[in-house]
Design a protein around this motif. Structure first.
Motif, PDB file in Angstrom:
ATOM      1  N   SER A 333       0.838  -1.196   0.000  1.00 23.69           N
ATOM      2  CA  SER A 333       0.000   0.000   0.000  1.00 23.69           C
ATOM      3  C   SER A 333       0.872   1.245   0.000  1.00 23.69           C
ATOM      4  O   SER A 333       2.040   1.229   0.393  1.00 23.69           O
ATOM      5  CB  SER A 333      -0.935   0.006   1.211  1.00 23.69           C
ATOM      6  OG  SER A 333      -0.190   0.166   2.418  1.00 23.69           O
ATOM      7  N   LEU A 334       0.277   2.337  -0.448  1.00 22.76           N
ATOM      8  CA  LEU A 334       0.876   3.665  -0.355  1.00 22.76           C
ATOM      9  C   LEU A 334      -0.076   4.562   0.433  1.00 22.76           C
ATOM     10  O   LEU A 334      -1.272   4.286   0.518  1.00 22.76           O
ATOM     11  CB  LEU A 334       1.080   4.269  -1.742  1.00 22.76           C
ATOM     12  CG  LEU A 334       2.180   3.690  -2.627  1.00 22.76           C
ATOM     13  CD1 LEU A 334       2.080   4.267  -4.033  1.00 22.76           C
ATOM     14  CD2 LEU A 334       3.556   3.966  -2.036  1.00 22.76           C
ATOM     15  N   ASN A 335       0.472   5.615   0.979  1.00 22.17           N
ATOM     16  CA  ASN A 335      -0.363   6.665   1.597  1.00 22.17           C
ATOM     17  C   ASN A 335      -1.355   6.132   2.641  1.00 22.17           C
ATOM     18  O   ASN A 335      -2.562   6.387   2.515  1.00 22.17           O
ATOM     19  CB  ASN A 335      -1.116   7.424   0.492  1.00 22.17           C
ATOM     20  CG  ASN A 335      -0.176   7.983  -0.550  1.00 22.17           C
ATOM     21  OD1 ASN A 335       0.744   8.717  -0.228  1.00 22.17           O
ATOM     22  ND2 ASN A 335      -0.400   7.628  -1.790  1.00 22.17           N
ATOM     23  N   PRO A 336      -0.917   5.448   3.660  1.00 20.98           N
ATOM     24  CA  PRO A 336       0.469   5.147   4.022  1.00 20.98           C
ATOM     25  C   PRO A 336       0.925   3.776   3.540  1.00 20.98           C
ATOM     26  O   PRO A 336       0.115   2.946   3.114  1.00 20.98           O
ATOM     27  CB  PRO A 336       0.415   5.175   5.556  1.00 20.98           C
ATOM     28  CG  PRO A 336      -0.940   4.623   5.863  1.00 20.98           C
ATOM     29  CD  PRO A 336      -1.851   5.139   4.773  1.00 20.98           C
ATOM     30  N   GLY A 337       2.237   3.533   3.677  1.00 24.23           N
ATOM     31  CA  GLY A 337       2.785   2.208   3.401  1.00 24.23           C
ATOM     32  C   GLY A 337       2.518   1.299   4.580  1.00 24.23           C
ATOM     33  O   GLY A 337       3.323   1.219   5.501  1.00 24.23           O
ATOM     34  N   LEU A 338       1.386   0.625   4.548  1.00 25.20           N
ATOM     35  CA  LEU A 338       0.919  -0.119   5.717  1.00 25.20           C
ATOM     36  C   LEU A 338       0.859  -1.616   5.458  1.00 25.20           C
ATOM     37  O   LEU A 338       1.408  -2.418   6.214  1.00 25.20           O
ATOM     38  CB  LEU A 338      -0.460   0.409   6.123  1.00 25.20           C
ATOM     39  CG  LEU A 338      -1.010   0.011   7.468  1.00 25.20           C
ATOM     40  CD1 LEU A 338      -0.164   0.596   8.594  1.00 25.20           C
ATOM     41  CD2 LEU A 338      -2.463   0.493   7.609  1.00 25.20           C
TER      42      LEU A 338
END
Length: 428
Positions: A333-338
């Motif tokens: 994931s991005l935005n956030p990197g979770l």
């Protein structure tokens, strides 16, 4: 290059975020949030939840009481000076001057908690939980946290990193516009690299061309990952950036692998890049076919209502069916990197790794997370036959029904400018 149409964030977006945070606190049963942000030079995958509240310079610690407004504890006077100057210029600042503090030490945290009457409150903490990939056990310094805990023995501190991360993953229309802009900047960075790469050109010139394009489009990209070679299996910032050595000079038959991180307004896009230089090994094209099949499989599954685990499994089907080996994860994931896809123990499968410690397989992190519109992901399928490695992909957003593909340009092999051999072999 001066950008004439640059997306910004409104005060309505600020209010939306703060209202989301207040509703989140009510659901979680906490009276406040204590949010730690990393230093502004933390690089890719920085933990910058503080900017979600402040729309300001990264590196603050935010304390947000459910019944009030966020208070930003700043690292030092430079941050206050920047706030003063931005206000003087007429910029709409999200945090008012009376809600700023001039330090973010444990002492300032303790004073602020006491001033807000939260000494015995339940407080949700962002910074204690996992922040992938660099900080799987949190980012809060031991000295700060031990002082805070000893000062408030009756308070109920508990990590809310994962649940809060999922809250902010669903981007608003204004935030999606930021990611689109960042993705466009990322493509322009890669195009500059493609135009520069050629036999006889030093790696640092290709790197500089990409970074300069990012700066020229009004972004301050963090350090780019880039390596090159005939049969290169490596990732990360180039070795000349941290070791005393000259940058490598490109040769005919080289492949350049890069991860390009472009940012705008606190939101990140990511390009996975493979540039061919001259007549590369045929296995490069074979590996690209596997990586592209994985990318397309991900597009088919990236739909509302599916799970992240289903997405990861779909992207691994072409990878698992081939007879080479994957180098790194295929999606995160991005935005956030979770959330992070599963990974095979690369030193169990990669060539020429005798004598090195084994790296264990790891399962998908947050496999049960449901995909909802507005979530953004880095599609980065990679594959190698022997030591001939390819990475492809870019930023993709979950749409209302179809995925929003922001970087199709880098979801393919990119021949260096004027490379007719690679263009012919790729069938373009």
């Amino acid at each position: 290059m001066l950008e004439t149409h640059v997306p910004t964030l409104s005060m309505a977006e600020r209010n939306r975020r703060w209202d989301l945070a207040r509703s989140f606190m009510a659901r979680e049963g906490v009276e406040a949030l204590l949010v730690f942000g990393e230093h502004e030079d933390a690089g890719p995958a920085a933990v910058a939840y503080d900017t979600w509240f402040t729309n300001d310079r990264p590196g603050a610690t935010v304390i947000f009481p459910r019944g009030g407004e966020p208070i930003a504890l700043l690292p030092g006077p430079m941050f206050i000076m920047d706030h003063v100057e931005s206000t003087r210029r007429g910029e709409a600042m999200w945090i008012s001057p009376q809600n700023l503090r001039g330090a973010r030490t444990s002492r300032t945290i303790i004073e602020t908690i006491n001033a807000l009457g939260l000494a015995e409150a339940a407080i949700g903490v962002v910074g204690l939980g996992p922040h992938m990939p660099w900080s799987p056990e949190g980012i809060i310094p031991y000295g700060i946290w031990s002082s805070v805990l000893s000062s408030f023995p009756s308070a109920g501190f508990r990590p809310v990193d994962l649940s809060f991360g999922q809250l902010v993953m669903r981007l608003s229309p204004e935030e999606i516009a930021l990611v689109r802009h960042a993705a466009t900047i990322g493509d322009n960075m890669v195009r500059a690299m493609v135009e520069t790469a050629a036999p006889g050109v030093a790696e640092n010139h290709v790197y500089a061309a990409g970074m300069a394009a990012g700066y020229g489009h009004g972004s301050l990209p963090p350090a780019m990952h880039m390596w090159s070679g005939h049969d290169m299996v490596a990732a990360g910032i180039p070795s000349w950036a941290y070791r005393a050595q000259a940058p490598r000079v490109l040769c005919d038959g080289d492949v350049i692998y890069a991860e390009v991180f472009a940012t705008h307004g606190g939101r990140q896009a990511q390009n996975q890049v493979t540039i061919t230089v001259g007549d590369v090994h045929p296995d490069v094209y074979r590996a690209a076919q596997v990586a592209r099949a994985s990318y397309e499989a991900g597009l088919e599954v990236l739909r509302p209502g599916r799970t992240f685990g289903e997405l990861v499994d779909a992207m691994h089907q072409p990878i698992d069916a081939a007879n080479g080996w994957p180098f790194l994860i295929a999606v995160h994931s991005l935005n956030p990197g979770l959330s992070v896809g599963k990974g095979r123990g690369l030193f169990s499968h990669g060539p020429a790794t005798e004598g090195y410690p084994l790296v264990s397989d790891h399962p998908t992190f947050m496999a049960d997370m449901e995909l909802v519109p507005g979530m953004s992901f880095a599609f980065e399928p990679n594959y190698a036959f022997g030591r001939h490695l390819v990475h492809l992909g870019g930023t993709v957003i979950v749409g209302e029904d179809q995925p929003i593909e922001l970087n199709p340009y880098t979801a393919q092999l990119l021949p260096a400018a004027g490379d007719r051999v690679a263009i012919s072999r790729s069938g373009s």
